[in-house]
Design a protein around this motif. Sequence first.
Motif, PDB file in Angstrom:
ATOM      1  N   ASN A   5      54.181  13.188  40.125  1.00  0.00           N
ATOM      2  CA  ASN A   5      53.931  14.568  39.097  1.00  0.00           C
ATOM      3  C   ASN A   5      54.710  14.510  38.208  1.00  0.00           C
ATOM      4  N   GLY A   6      55.720  13.904  38.065  1.00  0.00           N
ATOM      5  CA  GLY A   6      56.769  13.952  37.021  1.00  0.00           C
ATOM      6  C   GLY A   6      57.782  15.059  37.028  1.00  0.00           C
ATOM      7  N   VAL A   7      57.691  15.729  38.275  1.00  0.00           N
ATOM      8  CA  VAL A   7      58.551  16.976  38.268  1.00  0.00           C
ATOM      9  C   VAL A   7      60.105  16.590  38.566  1.00  0.00           C
ATOM     10  N   ARG A  41      40.724  10.779  41.543  1.00  0.00           N
ATOM     11  CA  ARG A  41      41.221  10.772  42.997  1.00  0.00           C
ATOM     12  C   ARG A  41      42.735  11.113  43.039  1.00  0.00           C
ATOM     13  N   LEU A  42      43.450  10.787  42.344  1.00  0.00           N
ATOM     14  CA  LEU A  42      45.014  10.814  42.314  1.00  0.00           C
ATOM     15  C   LEU A  42      45.487  11.984  41.124  1.00  0.00           C
ATOM     16  N   ASN A  43      44.709  12.444  40.464  1.00  0.00           N
ATOM     17  CA  ASN A  43      45.018  13.342  39.546  1.00  0.00           C
ATOM     18  C   ASN A  43      45.638  14.700  40.090  1.00  0.00           C
ATOM     19  N   GLN A  44      46.839  15.025  40.028  1.00  0.00           N
ATOM     20  CA  GLN A  44      47.393  16.144  40.731  1.00  0.00           C
ATOM     21  C   GLN A  44      48.198  17.067  39.264  1.00  0.00           C
ATOM     22  N   ARG A  45      48.117  16.523  38.259  1.00  0.00           N
ATOM     23  CA  ARG A  45      48.637  17.353  37.147  1.00  0.00           C
ATOM     24  C   ARG A  45      47.797  18.057  36.216  1.00  0.00           C
ATOM     25  N   ASP A  88      52.797  11.789  51.884  1.00  0.00           N
ATOM     26  CA  ASP A  88      53.189  10.890  50.754  1.00  0.00           C
ATOM     27  C   ASP A  88      53.214  11.475  49.325  1.00  0.00           C
ATOM     28  N   GLY A  89      53.600  12.694  49.388  1.00  0.00           N
ATOM     29  CA  GLY A  89      53.925  13.560  47.744  1.00  0.00           C
ATOM     30  C   GLY A  89      52.387  13.583  47.528  1.00  0.00           C
ATOM     31  N   MET A  90      51.340  14.109  48.061  1.00  0.00           N
ATOM     32  CA  MET A  90      50.342  14.327  47.669  1.00  0.00           C
ATOM     33  C   MET A  90      49.652  15.353  48.070  1.00  0.00           C
ATOM     34  N   ASP A  91      49.255  16.515  47.529  1.00  0.00           N
ATOM     35  CA  ASP A  91      48.460  17.466  48.109  1.00  0.00           C
ATOM     36  C   ASP A  91      47.095  17.009  48.253  1.00  0.00           C
ATOM     37  N   ARG A  92      46.229  17.912  49.251  1.00  0.00           N
ATOM     38  CA  ARG A  92      44.736  17.406  49.337  1.00  0.00           C
ATOM     39  C   ARG A  92      44.669  16.061  49.907  1.00  0.00           C
ATOM     40  N   ALA A  93      45.873  15.616  50.565  1.00  0.00           N
ATOM     41  CA  ALA A  93      46.094  14.350  50.654  1.00  0.00           C
ATOM     42  C   ALA A  93      44.780  13.539  51.703  1.00  0.00           C
ATOM     43  N   LEU A  94      44.124  14.450  52.615  1.00  0.00           N
ATOM     44  CA  LEU A  94      43.136  13.683  53.324  1.00  0.00           C
ATOM     45  C   LEU A  94      41.928  13.205  52.552  1.00  0.00           C
ATOM     46  N   ILE A  95      41.575  14.061  51.616  1.00  0.00           N
ATOM     47  CA  ILE A  95      40.351  13.795  50.749  1.00  0.00           C
ATOM     48  C   ILE A  95      40.719  12.655  49.807  1.00  0.00           C
ATOM     49  N   GLU A 144      60.666  13.108  47.223  1.00  0.00           N
ATOM     50  CA  GLU A 144      60.975  12.033  46.499  1.00  0.00           C
ATOM     51  C   GLU A 144      59.623  11.617  45.869  1.00  0.00           C
ATOM     52  N   MET A 145      58.662  11.525  46.733  1.00  0.00           N
ATOM     53  CA  MET A 145      57.343  10.877  46.336  1.00  0.00           C
ATOM     54  C   MET A 145      56.497  11.832  45.361  1.00  0.00           C
ATOM     55  N   TYR A 146      56.423  13.355  45.956  1.00  0.00           N
ATOM     56  CA  TYR A 146      55.877  14.334  45.086  1.00  0.00           C
ATOM     57  C   TYR A 146      56.309  14.212  43.695  1.00  0.00           C
ATOM     58  N   SER A 147      57.573  14.024  43.539  1.00  0.00           N
ATOM     59  CA  SER A 147      58.305  14.092  42.007  1.00  0.00           C
ATOM     60  C   SER A 147      57.953  12.775  41.437  1.00  0.00           C
ATOM     61  N   ALA A 148      57.740  11.840  41.980  1.00  0.00           N
ATOM     62  CA  ALA A 148      57.374  10.511  41.349  1.00  0.00           C
ATOM     63  C   ALA A 148      55.944  10.553  40.985  1.00  0.00           C
TER      64      ALA A 148
END
Length: 647
Positions: free
Chosen positions: A422-424, A563-567, A543-550, A416-420
Motif C-alpha cells: 500500500n505504500g504506507v 483484485r489487488l487494489n487496496q489503495r 500476507d499484507g492484504m485485507d479481504r485476503a480470501l476473496i 512489512e507486507m502491508y506497507s509494501a
Amino acid sequence: MSAITGIYHFNQAHVSTEYGQRLMQGLQKYPSDDVRTWYDQQIFLGCHSQWITPESVGERNPYYDSARRLVVAADAIIDNRDELFQLLNIEASRQKSMTDSELIVLTYSKWGEDAPKYLIGDFAFMIWDERNQLLFGARDFSGSRTLYYHCNKERFAFCTVIQPLLSLSQVNKNINEHWIAEYLANPGVIECVDDTSTVFRDIQQLPPSHSISITGERVTVSRYCKITQQEERLKLKSDKEYEEAFLDVFQQAIQSRLRTHRQVGAFLSGGLDSGTIVSLAARELNKQNSKLHTYSYIPVEDYIDWTPKSKVADERPYIHSTVNHVGNITDNYLDFKGKSALTEVDDWLEMLEMPYKIFENSYWINGIYEKAQKQGVGVLLSGARGNNTISWGPALSHYASLLKEMKWIRLFREMEMYSANNGVKKTRFMKAIAQKAYPFMVRGNGQQMEYHFPKLIHPDLAERTDVYKKLQAYDIDSNGFASPSNIFETRKKHFEQTFVWNLNGTCGTKSSLRYSVWNRDPTNDLRVIKFCLSVPENQTVKDGMDRALIRRSTKGLLPDQVRLNQRIRGIQGADGIHRMAPAWDSFIQELQQLVNDPQISSYINIPVVKEAIARIEGISRPNNPFDADYSILMRSLIMYRFLQKNA
C-alpha cells in the motif's frame, strides 16, 4: 415472484368478496403475468404473479394441494431445491417442473411450523392449513421479501405492500409517531429499530427470520433463525483448500440465482464484490450460450471530481478492466443525465410507501432497474451483503488484535507486507494500529473533538416517545451507531439484529414489483454467510492484504488491477449535489416553505433546519453529497412531502 395478499376472519364469518377485490385492486399498478384468487368461507388468498423462473411460467398461485388440504400464496424463489428434493424424496421426473409454491407446501407438510428452517432463498408466504384451521406464514432470514399485516378483533389481513391494507374498512391511516421519531432521531441509515412497526400505526410487518401463526383469534410471531458467529472455526489443511471451499459455496449461490427464463443482469462497480459475482456469473452463463448484462453508474459528463486521491467517483477504468478480462458481458454505462435525488423523491415515496434515507442512491438505482427491464432482464444480481461476508477482512482491526495478543513476529511480518502493498510508512501504520488497539491511550491536546450530528427531531416528540432511550438500547447514539469495542462486534450485531436487514428487503421487493426484475444477492445466501462466519481471521487478512480470501480466490477470475487494489475505493453518487444545481433555488425555496409549515413543525427541530439552510444556500453549496447539512435538509424534505401526502 409475486405480490401476495389475503384475509382471515376469526369469527367463522365469510370473507366479503368486496374486501378481496379491494386488496387485489391495490396490486393492479404492478406488471403481472397472471392474477389469481382463492376463497373458502372465512379465508381469502390472492396473488399478483410475475413469472421469473422457468418453473413459475403458468404456475397456479395461490396453489391448492387437495390431498393435503393446504393452500399457499407464495412470493418466493427457493434456492436449495436440490437439497429439498432429496429430503422430501421427490422423484426425478417431477423435479424440473415443480414450482417453488409446491415445494413450500411439501416442506410444510413434512415439518409443519419448522418448515422455514429448511428453506433457503428469498421468500414470504402464507399457508392456510384446512385440517388444523391454521394460517401460517414466514419471511426469509434476511427479509428479502416484505410481508405487512393488519390485525383487529375480527380479522387478520396481510399483503406484500402497505397501500391495499389501508383500503380496508376499520384500518386507521394515522401516522405512527414512534416510527417517525426513530427516523428523525437516528442519523444513520436505519429508519426504525422496531422491526415489527411501520410508518402507519395500524400496519405491522413480519420481521426477517420470523414466522407467524394465526389460529382462532390467537396470533403468534416467533423467530426461527438466528445467525451467530461460530465458536469452532473451519479448519482446512492449506490456503488452497480455503480458496476452493469458498469458490464452491459461492459458485453454488450464484448458480441458484441464475434461474430465470429471461435475461440475467448485474450491478457492476469497480470493486471486488460485484466483480467476483460478474466473473462467476458470466462464466456460468457462457455454458448456457447466454450473455450477462452489466449496469454501471457513472457521473455526468460535466462533473468535476472533488474526491480525495484515495477515492474515485468514475470507476470506468476498473470496470472496463473487469469486463475485458471476464468476457461474455454486454456492459452498460449509465449517467442518468437530468436525474437527481430531488427528482426522485415523489417517485420513491410512492414506491417505498414510507420516508427513506438512501436518497444519495435513489436516482441510479431506479435508473438501472428501468434499463434492465427494457432489456428483458428478470434477475439482477447484486452484492450488498459482501462487506460482511465474501470480502470480510479488516486489516487494521486484525493487526490491532495481534498487537493486543502480543503476537509480535506475525504482526511485524504482516506490517512489512502491508506497507509494501500500500505504500504506507511502517511508523505511520504502527501508530494507527496502536490507536486502534488502545484508543483509551490516545489523549492530549491534539485529540480531535468528537462530532455530533445535529438533532433533527423536535425535542417534544423525542421526549414524548422516549426515543433516545430506545435507540441507546441498541447501541445507537447521536451519530447513528455507538463505536463498539471492535469491528468484530459490529459484524456480530449485523447478523443478530434483524432490523438491520429490513432496508434492503423493502427496497428490493418494491423495486422488483414495479419493474418485474428481481434483485438477487449471492453474498446474502445463508450458505455463504455461514461459511464466511466460520473462516478463521488469519485467512481473511493475510500476507499484507485485507479481504485476503476473496483476493486470493479470484486469481485468474479478476484482473489484478481490481483484485489487488487496496489503495483506491469508488464512491457512487459523488456527483449528487452537482446534479441538483439546476434545481438548487427551488430546493431552497421548498425548504423555506417547510420551516413555516405547522404540519411538520411538531415533528422536526425547525431551528436546526434553518441553520442548515443558512450554511448551504447560495455560493456556499457543498460538493460532497454526504455533507451533514445537505443530509439534514434532504431528509426533512422527504419527510415533509410524505406528511403532505399522508397526514
